[in-house]
Design a protein around this motif. Sequence first.
Motif, mmCIF file in Angstrom:
data_model
loop_
_atom_site.group_PDB
_atom_site.id
_atom_site.type_symbol
_atom_site.label_atom_id
_atom_site.label_comp_id
_atom_site.label_asym_id
_atom_site.label_seq_id
_atom_site.Cartn_x
_atom_site.Cartn_y
_atom_site.Cartn_z
ATOM 1 N N ILE A 95 0.758 -1.352 0.158
ATOM 2 C CA ILE A 95 0.170 0.158 -0.047
ATOM 3 C C ILE A 95 1.134 1.447 0.058
ATOM 4 O O ILE A 95 0.467 2.522 -0.365
ATOM 5 C CB ILE A 95 -1.065 0.254 1.465
ATOM 6 N N LEU A 96 1.776 1.378 0.730
ATOM 7 C CA LEU A 96 2.824 2.630 1.112
ATOM 8 C C LEU A 96 3.715 2.519 -0.166
ATOM 9 O O LEU A 96 4.104 4.025 -0.816
ATOM 10 C CB LEU A 96 3.791 2.765 2.115
ATOM 11 N N ASN A 97 4.149 1.765 -1.172
ATOM 12 C CA ASN A 97 4.186 1.703 -2.456
ATOM 13 C C ASN A 97 4.310 2.388 -3.710
ATOM 14 O O ASN A 97 3.851 3.178 -4.181
ATOM 15 C CB ASN A 97 5.205 0.257 -2.450
ATOM 16 N N SER A 98 1.983 1.976 -3.715
ATOM 17 C CA SER A 98 1.100 2.562 -4.086
ATOM 18 C C SER A 98 0.650 3.732 -4.320
ATOM 19 O O SER A 98 0.543 4.919 -5.299
ATOM 20 C CB SER A 98 0.251 1.459 -3.966
ATOM 21 N N LEU A 99 1.258 3.959 -3.335
ATOM 22 C CA LEU A 99 0.723 5.818 -2.887
ATOM 23 C C LEU A 99 1.776 6.115 -3.300
ATOM 24 O O LEU A 99 1.610 7.812 -3.640
ATOM 25 C CB LEU A 99 0.513 5.902 -0.852
ATOM 26 N N GLU A 100 2.959 5.939 -2.868
ATOM 27 C CA GLU A 100 4.214 6.993 -3.277
ATOM 28 C C GLU A 100 4.188 6.809 -4.435
ATOM 29 O O GLU A 100 5.370 7.930 -5.410
ATOM 30 C CB GLU A 100 5.676 5.691 -2.922
ATOM 31 N N PHE A 101 4.239 5.915 -5.209
ATOM 32 C CA PHE A 101 4.151 5.746 -6.894
ATOM 33 C C PHE A 101 2.688 7.338 -7.192
ATOM 34 O O PHE A 101 2.694 8.029 -7.886
ATOM 35 C CB PHE A 101 3.124 4.816 -7.721
ATOM 36 N N LYS A 102 1.936 7.148 -6.434
ATOM 37 C CA LYS A 102 0.685 8.009 -7.185
ATOM 38 C C LYS A 102 0.902 9.280 -6.685
ATOM 39 O O LYS A 102 1.034 10.410 -7.319
ATOM 40 C CB LYS A 102 -0.705 7.501 -6.385
ATOM 41 N N ILE A 103 1.372 9.120 -5.831
ATOM 42 C CA ILE A 103 2.176 11.436 -4.897
ATOM 43 C C ILE A 103 3.377 11.302 -6.437
ATOM 44 O O ILE A 103 3.261 12.335 -6.351
ATOM 45 C CB ILE A 103 2.743 11.135 -3.818
ATOM 46 N N GLU A 105 2.864 10.384 -9.149
ATOM 47 C CA GLU A 105 3.075 11.231 -10.773
ATOM 48 C C GLU A 105 1.841 11.697 -10.590
ATOM 49 O O GLU A 105 2.305 12.833 -11.432
ATOM 50 C CB GLU A 105 1.714 9.546 -10.532
ATOM 51 N N MET A 106 1.551 12.551 -9.082
ATOM 52 C CA MET A 106 0.464 13.312 -9.380
ATOM 53 C C MET A 106 2.043 14.799 -9.145
ATOM 54 O O MET A 106 1.836 16.057 -9.349
ATOM 55 C CB MET A 106 -0.008 13.467 -7.657
ATOM 56 N N ASN A 107 2.935 14.439 -8.523
ATOM 57 C CA ASN A 107 3.933 15.371 -8.220
ATOM 58 C C ASN A 107 4.251 15.967 -9.522
ATOM 59 O O ASN A 107 4.536 17.291 -10.281
ATOM 60 C CB ASN A 107 5.363 14.905 -7.564
ATOM 61 N N LYS A 108 4.380 14.985 -10.577
ATOM 62 C CA LYS A 108 5.115 14.987 -11.595
ATOM 63 C C LYS A 108 3.738 16.098 -12.452
ATOM 64 O O LYS A 108 4.032 17.138 -13.556
ATOM 65 C CB LYS A 108 4.872 13.508 -13.845
ATOM 66 N N LYS A 109 2.440 16.025 -12.270
ATOM 67 C CA LYS A 109 1.689 16.227 -13.086
ATOM 68 C C LYS A 109 1.286 17.098 -13.081
ATOM 69 O O LYS A 109 1.191 18.730 -13.072
ATOM 70 C CB LYS A 109 0.820 16.200 -12.618
ATOM 71 N N VAL A 110 1.687 17.815 -11.423
ATOM 72 C CA VAL A 110 1.803 19.635 -10.462
ATOM 73 C C VAL A 110 2.855 20.473 -11.570
ATOM 74 O O VAL A 110 2.471 21.419 -11.573
ATOM 75 C CB VAL A 110 1.824 19.093 -9.150
ATOM 76 N N ARG A 111 4.374 19.876 -11.911
ATOM 77 C CA ARG A 111 4.917 20.667 -12.420
ATOM 78 C C ARG A 111 5.357 20.797 -13.661
ATOM 79 O O ARG A 111 5.266 21.636 -13.548
ATOM 80 C CB ARG A 111 6.528 19.474 -12.273
ATOM 81 N N ASN A 112 4.588 19.639 -14.143
ATOM 82 C CA ASN A 112 3.900 20.256 -15.641
ATOM 83 C C ASN A 112 3.070 21.601 -15.422
ATOM 84 O O ASN A 112 2.852 22.532 -16.414
ATOM 85 C CB ASN A 112 3.067 19.059 -16.303
ATOM 86 N N ILE A 113 1.737 21.089 -14.628
ATOM 87 C CA ILE A 113 0.569 22.655 -14.830
ATOM 88 C C ILE A 113 1.478 24.049 -14.579
ATOM 89 O O ILE A 113 1.587 24.636 -14.699
ATOM 90 C CB ILE A 113 -0.043 22.359 -13.608
#
Length: 135
Positions: A95-103, A105-113
């Motif tokens: 679960i922690l690994n999947s949460l890290e992956f999602k975070i 991924e979201m961090n990349k989206k925020v940087r692009n924005i």
Amino acid sequence: MKGEDQLKQELDDFKKEKDRISNIVGQIGGSKGNSSNNLINIAFFGILFVLIIFGAVLKKISLEIEIAAAILLVVLKVAWMINEAQKVSHFQFWILNSLEFKINEMNKKVRNIEKTLKKIESNSDLKADEEKTDI
């Protein structure tokens, strides 16, 4: 409209992921007691009870054999509990690994924005400067 459609899609994806995780937690046992765990606990206590009845009450088994069998059962129970704890730890790590992956991924989206917003700001600043020079 495009932004709303994207938000609706992300919300649907989130709901699907939530349902999937709920199903996985349900398979592992979740907050409810697992029937196999209860069965194993009843078996251990039943065997210990039978040992006490045959050893202490009926005197059919010697005290040394009774103690040795009880210790063996306790050791098996502890080994089984360690195995169950290992399963839980593995699930928590997953679960922690999947949460890290999602975070990430979201961090990349925020940087692009942020990059897009900076480009838009710089373009609007250039246009404003051009308009001031035209006046």
